[in-house]
Design a protein around this motif. Structure first.
Motif, short mmCIF file in Angstrom:
data_model
loop_
_atom_site.label_atom_id
_atom_site.label_comp_id
_atom_site.label_asym_id
_atom_site.label_seq_id
_atom_site.Cartn_x
_atom_site.Cartn_y
_atom_site.Cartn_z
N VAL A 34 -0.82 8.82 -8.15
CA VAL A 34 0.03 9.52 -7.18
C VAL A 34 -0.01 8.81 -5.83
O VAL A 34 1.01 8.72 -5.13
CB VAL A 34 -0.39 11.00 -7.06
N THR A 35 -1.16 8.27 -5.46
CA THR A 35 -1.27 7.51 -4.22
C THR A 35 -0.36 6.28 -4.26
O THR A 35 0.35 5.99 -3.30
CB THR A 35 -2.73 7.09 -3.98
N ALA A 36 -0.37 5.58 -5.38
CA ALA A 36 0.50 4.40 -5.53
C ALA A 36 1.97 4.81 -5.51
O ALA A 36 2.80 4.13 -4.89
CB ALA A 36 0.17 3.67 -6.83
N LEU A 37 2.30 5.93 -6.14
CA LEU A 37 3.68 6.41 -6.15
C LEU A 37 4.12 6.81 -4.73
O LEU A 37 5.26 6.52 -4.34
CB LEU A 37 3.81 7.60 -7.10
N ALA A 38 3.25 7.44 -3.98
CA ALA A 38 3.57 7.81 -2.60
C ALA A 38 3.78 6.56 -1.74
O ALA A 38 4.70 6.51 -0.90
CB ALA A 38 2.47 8.69 -2.01
N MET A 39 2.96 5.56 -1.95
CA MET A 39 3.09 4.30 -1.20
C MET A 39 4.43 3.64 -1.55
O MET A 39 5.14 3.15 -0.66
CB MET A 39 1.91 3.39 -1.55
N ARG A 40 4.78 3.64 -2.81
CA ARG A 40 6.05 3.05 -3.25
C ARG A 40 7.24 3.83 -2.66
O ARG A 40 8.20 3.24 -2.20
CB ARG A 40 6.12 3.02 -4.78
N SER A 41 7.15 5.15 -2.68
CA SER A 41 8.23 5.98 -2.14
C SER A 41 8.40 5.73 -0.65
O SER A 41 9.53 5.59 -0.16
CB SER A 41 7.93 7.46 -2.37
N ALA A 42 7.31 5.65 0.09
CA ALA A 42 7.38 5.37 1.52
C ALA A 42 7.98 4.00 1.78
O ALA A 42 8.77 3.82 2.72
CB ALA A 42 6.00 5.47 2.15
#
Length: 127
Positions: free
Chosen positions: A102-110
């Motif tokens: 989820v951290t990686a997904l949030a970083m990608r989304s940002a």
């Protein structure tokens, strides 16, 4: 390493990703040594539906007679139970890995939002 190689490494697009995910991993690694807390006994150890994958157990997960209807959570717990039983480490490890994803997904989304807005992305904050 030459100076240019070091500069190239620190300007790498992967460095911010590695930094953020590593920081999240280190921050939450103590949870792996924790035991059950709060309502885990109700959700895990006392829930008989999580102890098998036959039709009756799956029916109790997908069509419960009482309580909250949360089949995805219960199927997730069932999957972990198949690998680690009621050992808290298995549940904490699975949640830790899910948190890093989820951290990686949030970083990608940002990153996507920033690039579409015209900025260079969240990577600039870390460099």
């Amino acid at each position: 390493m030459s100076t240019t190689a070091i500069q190239k490494y620190f300007r790498s697009a992967w460095l911010p990703w590695i930094t953020v995910i590593a920081a999240a991993a280190v921050a939450f690694i103590p949870v792996l040594s924790a035991g059950y807390v709060q309502w885990d006994d109700v959700l895990l150890t006392n829930k008989l539906a999580l102890r098998g994958t036959d039709a009756e157990h799956l029916r109790n997960i997908l069509l419960p007679g009482t309580g909250a209807y949360q089949p995805l959570r219960d199927l997730y717990f069932l999957l972990i139970y198949r690998f680690s039983g009621f050992n808290p480490f298995g549940y904490h490890l699975a949640n830790w890995v899910l948190y890093l994803a989820v951290t990686a997904l949030a970083m990608r989304s940002a990153s996507v939002v920033c690039r579409r807005a015209g900025c260079q992305g969240p990577e600039l904050v870390l460099i």
